[in-house]
Write a protein that holds these residues in place. Structure first.
Motif, PDB file in Angstrom:
ATOM      1  N   GLN A   1       0.862  -1.175   0.000  1.00  0.00           N
ATOM      2  CA  GLN A   1       0.000   0.000   0.000  1.00  0.00           C
ATOM      3  C   GLN A   1       0.903   1.230   0.000  1.00  0.00           C
ATOM      4  O   GLN A   1       2.098   1.150   0.253  1.00  0.00           O
ATOM      5  CB  GLN A   1      -0.993  -0.070   1.167  1.00  0.00           C
ATOM      6  N   LYS A   2       0.349   2.384  -0.307  1.00  0.00           N
ATOM      7  CA  LYS A   2       1.200   3.489  -0.762  1.00  0.00           C
ATOM      8  C   LYS A   2       1.807   4.377   0.331  1.00  0.00           C
ATOM      9  O   LYS A   2       2.692   5.170   0.055  1.00  0.00           O
ATOM     10  CB  LYS A   2       0.428   4.342  -1.760  1.00  0.00           C
ATOM     11  N   GLY A   3       1.337   4.228   1.573  1.00  0.00           N
ATOM     12  CA  GLY A   3       1.725   5.182   2.616  1.00  0.00           C
ATOM     13  C   GLY A   3       3.222   5.290   2.847  1.00  0.00           C
ATOM     14  O   GLY A   3       3.792   6.388   2.852  1.00  0.00           O
ATOM     15  N   GLY A   4       3.878   4.172   3.041  1.00  0.00           N
ATOM     16  CA  GLY A   4       5.301   4.174   3.372  1.00  0.00           C
ATOM     17  C   GLY A   4       6.136   4.820   2.279  1.00  0.00           C
ATOM     18  O   GLY A   4       7.002   5.665   2.544  1.00  0.00           O
ATOM     19  N   GLN A   5       5.852   4.424   1.037  1.00  0.00           N
ATOM     20  CA  GLN A   5       6.598   4.943  -0.109  1.00  0.00           C
ATOM     21  C   GLN A   5       6.461   6.472  -0.205  1.00  0.00           C
ATOM     22  O   GLN A   5       7.454   7.188  -0.353  1.00  0.00           O
ATOM     23  CB  GLN A   5       6.044   4.292  -1.373  1.00  0.00           C
ATOM     24  N   GLU A   6       5.223   6.949  -0.102  1.00  0.00           N
ATOM     25  CA  GLU A   6       4.976   8.392  -0.243  1.00  0.00           C
ATOM     26  C   GLU A   6       5.627   9.202   0.872  1.00  0.00           C
ATOM     27  O   GLU A   6       6.209  10.260   0.625  1.00  0.00           O
ATOM     28  CB  GLU A   6       3.469   8.665  -0.273  1.00  0.00           C
ATOM     29  N   LEU A   7       5.512   8.689   2.097  1.00  0.00           N
ATOM     30  CA  LEU A   7       6.078   9.428   3.225  1.00  0.00           C
ATOM     31  C   LEU A   7       7.608   9.419   3.188  1.00  0.00           C
ATOM     32  O   LEU A   7       8.254  10.408   3.535  1.00  0.00           O
ATOM     33  CB  LEU A   7       5.543   8.870   4.549  1.00  0.00           C
ATOM     34  N   ARG A   8       8.199   8.312   2.752  1.00  0.00           N
ATOM     35  CA  ARG A   8       9.671   8.274   2.609  1.00  0.00           C
ATOM     36  C   ARG A   8      10.122   9.260   1.539  1.00  0.00           C
ATOM     37  O   ARG A   8      11.151   9.905   1.671  1.00  0.00           O
ATOM     38  CB  ARG A   8      10.138   6.848   2.281  1.00  0.00           C
ATOM     39  N   LYS A   9       9.321   9.353   0.465  1.00  0.00           N
ATOM     40  CA  LYS A   9       9.631  10.296  -0.608  1.00  0.00           C
ATOM     41  C   LYS A   9       9.660  11.732  -0.086  1.00  0.00           C
ATOM     42  O   LYS A   9      10.420  12.570  -0.549  1.00  0.00           O
ATOM     43  CB  LYS A   9       8.598  10.165  -1.730  1.00  0.00           C
ATOM     44  N   GLN A  10       8.790  11.988   0.903  1.00  0.00           N
ATOM     45  CA  GLN A  10       8.762  13.328   1.513  1.00  0.00           C
ATOM     46  C   GLN A  10       9.903  13.537   2.504  1.00  0.00           C
ATOM     47  O   GLN A  10      10.006  14.582   3.139  1.00  0.00           O
ATOM     48  CB  GLN A  10       7.430  13.546   2.236  1.00  0.00           C
TER      49      GLN A  10
END
Lengths: 190, 190
Positions: A159-168
């Motif tokens: 699911q997308k949460g981890g990827q998006e937050l790491r990107k930030q």
């Protein structure tokens, strides 16, 4: 974390909608020894990060967060959830949508226990779409508080949460990374 | 428990309606070291009681309950609160009225984690009118589970819950007994 993976394999059950049920040892029945080990693991991962306080969200984050606070010798704050909230001057609040429960909760932290010199570690039981972490990050930003990173018990990496937050730029350390729940079976990264 | 009394004296505040606010160290911000000491104290008090499991109610009972479970080496269950609940066959439920919040919640425990051979210790943050304990006792009775007793962080002995439940034969051990909150000041028994 091997011990956690073994617990998930033995006691976790997969429900429709990619729900991993871990109420045998984490979010209804709680295994205190496992919680202690998880707290020590988070403390080890963030030992040089200058953490002054742990933040989590009630209820399932409390047990791992308090054990992490004990291991790091810092206070813990659990954000309160409310269905709705009349504006209160003495609270920082954020909206958190739960995909599992299909409800929006307000989470709140009392301004009294937030200091601009805090450096917080965000602990939570699950990371899927990242809503709870985003809520805590909003509060940290509103309060002008630095965030050392997040400590997650179980991350669903599909699911997308981890990827998006790491990107930030958020540092996220997850003790178990579940890459798939297909066919009723949890598969792990690493 | 001296350490707890000192914390209440230093950080507790008294609000109208005999509310003792302890969100500095117990039910919003949490002092993990104090929680650990309380867990050890409950474990000592109930060491010969044959406790196999700890029960509490989310959210504020979780931290002391998990530390007690750690000290006694037994699992912890935190009962879930719901505003209302469609009947579920796999749950034990009870109604709990909160005088502070003026709401009734259902609390529930999954039947999966209850065994007739359990001997449970009930942990909670406050005992005032005794509603939460009564809810857990109802569930224990419905489940045919023996109750070793209750471990309470703060008992307001000027309210009726403790007296009534002890009259019914329940063993209750309270770490701080507040006999009065008159004039904005907590007075202790002993």
């Amino acid at each position: 974390m091997k011990e956690l993976q073994e617990k998930i394999k033995e006691y976790g059950t997969v429900l429709p909608g990619n729900v991993l049920k871990v109420d045998a040892f984490l979010n209804h029945q709680v295994d205190p020894v496992l919680m202690k080990h998880m707290g020590k693991e988070f403390a080890k991962l963030y030992k040089d990060a200058g953490v002054t306080k742990i933040w989590t969200v009630e209820s399932s984050g409390i047990a791992p967060a308090v054990m992490t606070g004990l291991a790091m010798n810092v206070p813990v704050i659990f954000a309160r959830k409310h269905k709705s909230l009349t504006l209160k001057d003495d609270l920082y609040t954020a909206s958190v949508y739960s995909y599992t429960k299909e409800t929006t909760n307000q989470i709140s932290i009392s301004k009294k226990y937030v200091s601009p010199t805090d450096k917080v570690l965000l602990i939570d039981d699950f990371l899927a779409n990242g809503q709870a972490l985003e809520g805590m990050l909003q509060i940290a930003q509103a309060a002008g508080v630095e965030v050392a990173g997040a400590g997650i018990v179980i991350e669903k990496t599909f699911q997308k949460g981890g990827q998006e937050l790491r990107k930030q730029g958020l540092r996220i350390e997850s003790l178990a990374k579940v890459s798939s729940l297909a066919n009723g079976k949890a598969e792990f990264e690493d």
